[in-house]
Design a protein around this motif. Structure first.
Motif, mmCIF file in Angstrom:
data_model
loop_
_atom_site.group_PDB
_atom_site.id
_atom_site.type_symbol
_atom_site.label_atom_id
_atom_site.label_comp_id
_atom_site.label_asym_id
_atom_site.label_seq_id
_atom_site.Cartn_x
_atom_site.Cartn_y
_atom_site.Cartn_z
ATOM 1 N N ASN A 88 5.156 13.687 -2.913
ATOM 2 C CA ASN A 88 4.335 12.838 -2.110
ATOM 3 C C ASN A 88 5.552 12.511 -0.668
ATOM 4 O O ASN A 88 7.352 12.308 -0.749
ATOM 5 C CB ASN A 88 5.384 11.165 -3.248
ATOM 6 C CG ASN A 88 6.740 11.450 -3.785
ATOM 7 O OD1 ASN A 88 7.281 12.396 -4.285
ATOM 8 N ND2 ASN A 88 6.694 9.935 -3.306
ATOM 9 N N PRO A 89 4.292 12.398 -0.228
ATOM 10 C CA PRO A 89 4.865 12.270 1.287
ATOM 11 C C PRO A 89 5.047 11.426 1.789
ATOM 12 O O PRO A 89 4.037 11.251 2.845
ATOM 13 C CB PRO A 89 4.069 13.651 2.230
ATOM 14 C CG PRO A 89 3.064 13.889 1.245
ATOM 15 C CD PRO A 89 3.362 13.394 -0.511
ATOM 16 N N SER A 196 3.424 2.562 -6.983
ATOM 17 C CA SER A 196 2.487 4.108 -6.854
ATOM 18 C C SER A 196 1.447 4.335 -6.655
ATOM 19 O O SER A 196 0.362 4.722 -5.964
ATOM 20 C CB SER A 196 3.153 5.524 -7.022
ATOM 21 O OG SER A 196 2.648 5.485 -8.345
ATOM 22 N N LEU A 201 0.070 12.583 -6.889
ATOM 23 C CA LEU A 201 1.850 13.200 -6.328
ATOM 24 C C LEU A 201 3.035 12.964 -6.611
ATOM 25 O O LEU A 201 4.019 13.150 -6.208
ATOM 26 C CB LEU A 201 1.671 13.207 -4.635
ATOM 27 C CG LEU A 201 0.335 13.843 -4.618
ATOM 28 C CD1 LEU A 201 0.138 12.865 -2.646
ATOM 29 C CD2 LEU A 201 0.675 15.448 -4.575
HETATM 30 S S1 SF4 Z 1 -0.540 7.842 -2.308
HETATM 31 FE FE1 SF4 Z 1 1.024 6.376 -2.121
HETATM 32 S S2 SF4 Z 1 2.706 7.313 -3.859
HETATM 33 FE FE2 SF4 Z 1 0.851 8.713 -3.049
HETATM 34 S S3 SF4 Z 1 1.838 10.267 -1.544
HETATM 35 FE FE3 SF4 Z 1 0.674 8.086 -0.473
HETATM 36 S S4 SF4 Z 1 2.419 6.810 -0.179
HETATM 37 FE FE4 SF4 Z 1 3.241 8.330 -1.721
#
Ligand code: SF4
Length: 328
Positions: A88-89, A196, A201
């Motif tokens: 997860n970026p 999240s 991810l």
């Molecule tokens: S959708 Fe949210 S949890 Fe997924 S990578 Fe992007 S910021 Fe992170």
């Protein structure tokens, strides 16, 4: 008089809902933008129905913005600030959403952007310095209002211009969810997702499959969809095989739009499978054997399995244990 309009980054999580609701309570018209990266959860139609329900509940409008290809091409594999615990970026992803929201301000005749971030709440994307990084990456500093932590942050343009009353914003920080829970109760918000928003991810197993995939092949939104369903196998000469686990996955695999892969079924009740195109004869036969192993095929009996133009005569493997050797 026309209402002031704002665009919100809307993940479906409680914080984004509360941030939106705080501004709606101030008479701001809020459009929740859900940026669809292709990783937001397994079943997209269920996710979208959920988003619509909860947006309606708080009086916000909902817009789904498809950024799947852009996210894969520009963010996923080369994040400036790296990854969280899994693939997860978050910092770069968040900044990317803010940039995209900023670009949409004129289209919706909106004046600023709302984000549900809370200072110090999440280990990666919401540390105080992370908020600054997001701001500098996203080039929308001053236009991003974080209503849940606003009083801990320098006043933003919407506060300075008086579009928003800073006094009615909050000063939440840290990981305790106490204030959020109280507000959710007060406003009757009973349905919400985890912070999240179900992003795949952040899922360990999904991230492992993704890492394995990129050792062999480039990665497209078709691969993102395929990774969500079935048992995944890597065959000795490099082909990817996916075998569904149940009726729901059969339907999901049938509905996927495939370019790099082809689908095949068996001449008896059993799973739908998906195999890379242009694979070696050995991998093709093994794919047929593995798929038969997860069907009602009788051991040692020969079946005719059609994969693309080819008809393969073969038997199931001796056991599922044998098939599992190739599992990702
Ligand atoms: S959708 Fe949210 S949890 Fe997924 S990578 Fe992007 S910021 Fe992170």
């Amino acid at each position: 008089m026309n209402k002031i309009r704002a665009l919100a980054l809307f993940s479906g999580g409680l914080d984004s809902l509360l941030a939106m609701k705080l501004l709606i309570e101030q008479g701001i018209e809020v459009i929740g933008l859900y940026f669809d990266t292709g990783f937001g959860g397994k079943a997209e139609e269920e996710k979208q129905a959920y988003l619509k329900r909860v947006a309606d509940k708080i009086g916000a409008k909902l817009e789904i913005v498809d950024i799947k290809d852009q996210f894969i091409q520009e963010i996923l594999f080369d994040p400036k600030y790296g990854y969280g615990k899994n693939f997860n970026p978050c910092i770069d992803c968040h900044a990317n959403m803010i940039r995209a929201a900023k670009a949409l301000l004129p289209k919706y005749n909106a004046k600023f952007i709302i984000s549900g971030e809370v200072v110090g709440q999440r280990p990666m994307s919401q540390r105080f310095d992370a908020l600054k990084k997001v701001a500098s990456l996203s080039t929308a500093d001053g236009l991003i209002l974080r209503p849940l932590s606003a009083k801990l942050l320098p006043p933003t343009i919407p506060e300075q211009k008086g579009w928003v009353d800073r006094e009615k914003l909050l000063a939440i920080q840290g990981r305790s969810r106490e204030v959020q829970m109280r507000l959710a109760k007060e406003w009757g918000i009973e349905e919400y997702e985890s912070p999240s928003g179900g992003c795949l991810l952040t899922d360990q197993y999904f991230s492992q499959k993704l890492k394995e995939h990129i050792k062999y092949d480039d990665f497209t939104s078709e691969d993102a969809d395929l990774l969500k369903w079935g048992r995944h196998f890597r065959l000795p000469e490099g082909a990817k095989l996916v075998v569904s686990r149940n009726q729901e996955e059969n339907e999901r695999l049938k509905a996927l739009k495939l370019g790099k892969y082809e689908r095949f079924s068996l001449p008896l009740p059993g799973p739908i499978s998906v195999l890379s195109k242009n694979v070696s004869g050995a991998d093709k036969e093994l794919a047929a054997r593995i798929a038969l192993t997860y069907s009602k095929a009788k051991p040692e009996q020969i079946y005719e399995v059609q994969i693309g133009q080819e008809s393969i005569l073969t038997a199931p493997l001796a056991s599922k244990e044998e098939a599992r050797r190739f599992m990702v």
